[in-house]
Design a protein around this motif. Structure first.
Motif, mmCIF file in Angstrom:
data_model
loop_
_atom_site.group_PDB
_atom_site.id
_atom_site.type_symbol
_atom_site.label_atom_id
_atom_site.label_comp_id
_atom_site.label_asym_id
_atom_site.label_seq_id
_atom_site.Cartn_x
_atom_site.Cartn_y
_atom_site.Cartn_z
ATOM 1 N N ALA A 46 0.841 -1.202 0.000
ATOM 2 C CA ALA A 46 0.000 0.000 0.000
ATOM 3 C C ALA A 46 0.878 1.255 0.000
ATOM 4 N N SER A 51 -0.207 5.016 -0.506
ATOM 5 C CA SER A 51 -1.097 5.080 0.649
ATOM 6 C C SER A 51 -0.263 4.944 1.920
ATOM 7 N N PHE A 55 -6.037 -0.018 3.366
ATOM 8 C CA PHE A 55 -7.303 0.706 3.484
ATOM 9 C C PHE A 55 -8.466 -0.207 3.145
ATOM 10 N N HIS A 91 -8.417 4.004 7.129
ATOM 11 C CA HIS A 91 -7.148 3.372 7.495
ATOM 12 C C HIS A 91 -7.227 2.862 8.931
#
Length: 155
Positions: A46, A51, A55, A91
């Protein structure tokens, strides 16, 4: 409005529901919905994709929205249409707060506008259309807390 307090009316506000976003919830939701995209279970993957962490996938969000509605309207409510749009990601370590307002009621069909927010902003927005049968007595329709023993016809 609470379950059994009468039929829903346009303008009714549903009580908020706080959901802790844990790594377990994110990963389990992805696995349960057979979404094996690495961004939903592999933090390093991720991060490589921009990111800060794994998520939540849309199918988990969709399920949580459905749970929010049926927890409020009761086990006899039937979801007819769920239309959602994702915004800010969920998250681990954050909390999503779901809220809802009944927008329209026609007969036994209600439309509820749903909003789910987290520390980054709006995670989910959308509408849920459901059928809400008339309230019935506990003998006819047990609440989720009641035992289902004895409600199935015996042969």
């Amino acid at each position: 409005m609470t379950v059994g307090a009468g039929p829903p009316r346009a303008g009714d506000t549903l009580p908020p529901l706080e959901i802790a976003i844990t790594r377990t919830l994110v990963v389990a939701g992805a696995i349960a919905s057979r979404d094996y995209q690495d961004v939903h279970h592999d933090a390093e993957a991720a991060r490589r994709k921009g990111s800060p962490d794994v998520f939540m996938n849309i199918l988990t969000t969709n399920g949580l929205v459905g749970r929010y509605i049926t927890d409020h309207f009761g086990p006899a409510a039937v979801l007819r249409k769920v239309v959602i749009r994702l915004g800010a990601p969920n998250h681990p370590g954050d909390t999503m707060v779901l809220s809802g307002v009944v927008e329209d009621v026609r007969g036994d069909t209600a439309t509820v506008r749903v909003l789910g927010t987290n520390g980054l902003g709006n995670h989910v927005t959308g509408t849920v259309t459901l059928t809400v049968p008339p309230s019935s007595s506990p003998e006819q329709s047990p609440s989720p807390a009641q035992s289902w023993e004895g409600t199935v016809p015996r042969s």
